[in-house]
Design an enzyme around this catalytic site. Sequence first.
Site, PDB file in Angstrom:
ATOM      1  N   HIS A   1      -2.372   7.982   6.933  1.00 19.71           N
ATOM      2  CA  HIS A   1      -1.426   8.667   6.396  1.00 19.71           C
ATOM      3  C   HIS A   1      -2.060   9.983   5.877  1.00 19.71           C
ATOM      4  O   HIS A   1      -1.364  11.115   5.785  1.00 19.71           O
ATOM      5  CB  HIS A   1      -0.846   7.820   5.042  1.00 19.71           C
ATOM      6  CG  HIS A   1       0.417   7.030   5.449  1.00 19.71           C
ATOM      7  ND1 HIS A   1       1.559   7.771   5.972  1.00 19.71           N
ATOM      8  CD2 HIS A   1       0.621   5.729   5.252  1.00 19.71           C
ATOM      9  CE1 HIS A   1       2.476   6.718   6.172  1.00 19.71           C
ATOM     10  NE2 HIS A   1       2.052   5.690   5.697  1.00 19.71           N
TER      11      HIS A   1
ATOM     12  N   GLY B   1       0.883  -1.200  -0.051  1.00 18.29           N
ATOM     13  CA  GLY B   1      -0.072   0.016   0.027  1.00 18.29           C
ATOM     14  C   GLY B   1       0.894   1.433  -0.166  1.00 18.29           C
ATOM     15  O   GLY B   1       2.010   1.191   0.280  1.00 18.29           O
TER      16      GLY B   1
ATOM     17  N   CYS C   1       5.852   0.142   7.702  1.00 15.77           N
ATOM     18  CA  CYS C   1       5.787   1.452   6.863  1.00 15.77           C
ATOM     19  C   CYS C   1       6.697   1.676   5.622  1.00 15.77           C
ATOM     20  O   CYS C   1       7.863   1.647   6.424  1.00 15.77           O
ATOM     21  CB  CYS C   1       5.331   2.458   7.605  1.00 15.77           C
ATOM     22  SG  CYS C   1       4.787   3.844   6.657  1.00 15.77           S
ATOM     23  N   LEU C   2       6.420   1.916   4.679  1.00 19.15           N
ATOM     24  CA  LEU C   2       7.479   2.090   3.423  1.00 19.15           C
ATOM     25  C   LEU C   2       8.196   3.421   3.894  1.00 19.15           C
ATOM     26  O   LEU C   2       9.568   3.515   3.462  1.00 19.15           O
ATOM     27  CB  LEU C   2       6.951   2.218   2.207  1.00 19.15           C
ATOM     28  CG  LEU C   2       6.280   0.921   1.602  1.00 19.15           C
ATOM     29  CD1 LEU C   2       5.752   1.041   0.064  1.00 19.15           C
ATOM     30  CD2 LEU C   2       7.301  -0.032   1.699  1.00 19.15           C
TER      31      LEU C   2
ATOM     32  N   HIS D   1      -4.167   2.150   7.636  1.00 18.87           N
ATOM     33  CA  HIS D   1      -2.887   2.493   7.751  1.00 18.87           C
ATOM     34  C   HIS D   1      -2.677   3.834   6.899  1.00 18.87           C
ATOM     35  O   HIS D   1      -2.233   4.676   6.933  1.00 18.87           O
ATOM     36  CB  HIS D   1      -1.756   1.435   7.597  1.00 18.87           C
ATOM     37  CG  HIS D   1      -0.300   1.902   7.401  1.00 18.87           C
ATOM     38  ND1 HIS D   1       0.449   1.368   8.351  1.00 18.87           N
ATOM     39  CD2 HIS D   1       0.378   2.536   6.629  1.00 18.87           C
ATOM     40  CE1 HIS D   1       1.811   1.914   8.231  1.00 18.87           C
ATOM     41  NE2 HIS D   1       1.610   2.784   6.968  1.00 18.87           N
ATOM     42  N   GLU D   2      -3.258   3.265   5.647  1.00 17.07           N
ATOM     43  CA  GLU D   2      -2.944   4.645   4.244  1.00 17.07           C
ATOM     44  C   GLU D   2      -3.965   5.602   4.926  1.00 17.07           C
ATOM     45  O   GLU D   2      -3.365   6.616   4.434  1.00 17.07           O
ATOM     46  CB  GLU D   2      -3.445   3.826   3.171  1.00 17.07           C
ATOM     47  CG  GLU D   2      -2.619   2.583   2.666  1.00 17.07           C
ATOM     48  CD  GLU D   2      -1.069   2.907   2.837  1.00 17.07           C
ATOM     49  OE1 GLU D   2      -0.824   4.023   2.750  1.00 17.07           O
ATOM     50  OE2 GLU D   2      -0.440   1.599   2.773  1.00 17.07           O
TER      51      GLU D   2
ATOM     52  N   GLN E   1       3.404   9.889   1.037  1.00 19.76           N
ATOM     53  CA  GLN E   1       4.496   9.188   1.099  1.00 19.76           C
ATOM     54  C   GLN E   1       5.316   9.492  -0.202  1.00 19.76           C
ATOM     55  O   GLN E   1       6.347   9.089  -0.188  1.00 19.76           O
ATOM     56  CB  GLN E   1       3.973   7.760   1.214  1.00 19.76           C
ATOM     57  CG  GLN E   1       3.575   7.251   2.542  1.00 19.76           C
ATOM     58  CD  GLN E   1       3.558   5.860   2.691  1.00 19.76           C
ATOM     59  OE1 GLN E   1       2.563   5.408   2.147  1.00 19.76           O
ATOM     60  NE2 GLN E   1       4.393   5.154   3.183  1.00 19.76           N
TER      61      GLN E   1
HETATM   62 NI    NI Z   1       2.796   3.613   5.725  1.00 23.42          NI
END
Ligand code: NI
Length: 156
Positions: free
Chosen positions: A134, A46, A88-89, A130-131, A51
């Site tokens: 963000h 995701g 998380c990326l 989670h997204e 991000q």
């Molecule tokens: Ni994330």
Amino acid sequence: MAVLEIVKVGSELLRQQTETVPKVTKKIVGLIADMIETMYAADGVGLAAPQVGILLKIIVVDVGEGPFALINPRIIKAEGEEIDVEGCLSVPGKQGYVRRAAKVWVDALDEKGKNVRIEAQELLARALQHEIDHLNGVLYIDLLEEEIPDNGVKGV
Ligand code: NI
């Protein structure tokens, strides 16, 4: 299409509120394609627009059933509770246990500007929560129950 640079923790870009997308234009569709490519390049499941430094309400997800985008997503209902590991990326090398709703219903626009409602459980429910966090400047590290070493769970 292009692989975009992923913004990492510490950047103020990850802590901002995002804007509603007024119209799904060609530019937005192009951004979504880039976000999907970026998510795959980073081996994630995701990705949210902040991000990649874009403060708009757009997320992309692929939990193994193919990629899709949600524009202006909002959780309209949540049920149950589940604690599981996430990463998380934007927070490389770390993972941790986070408490999330077990099931969520999300209203959004799809890539064609059509209204959609997604009913999600398990990994998809977790990824969506989670997204969407963000999009409100919230990172999973704000919600951590316990941090653990990176054990290979794919980031979002
Ligand atoms: Ni994330």
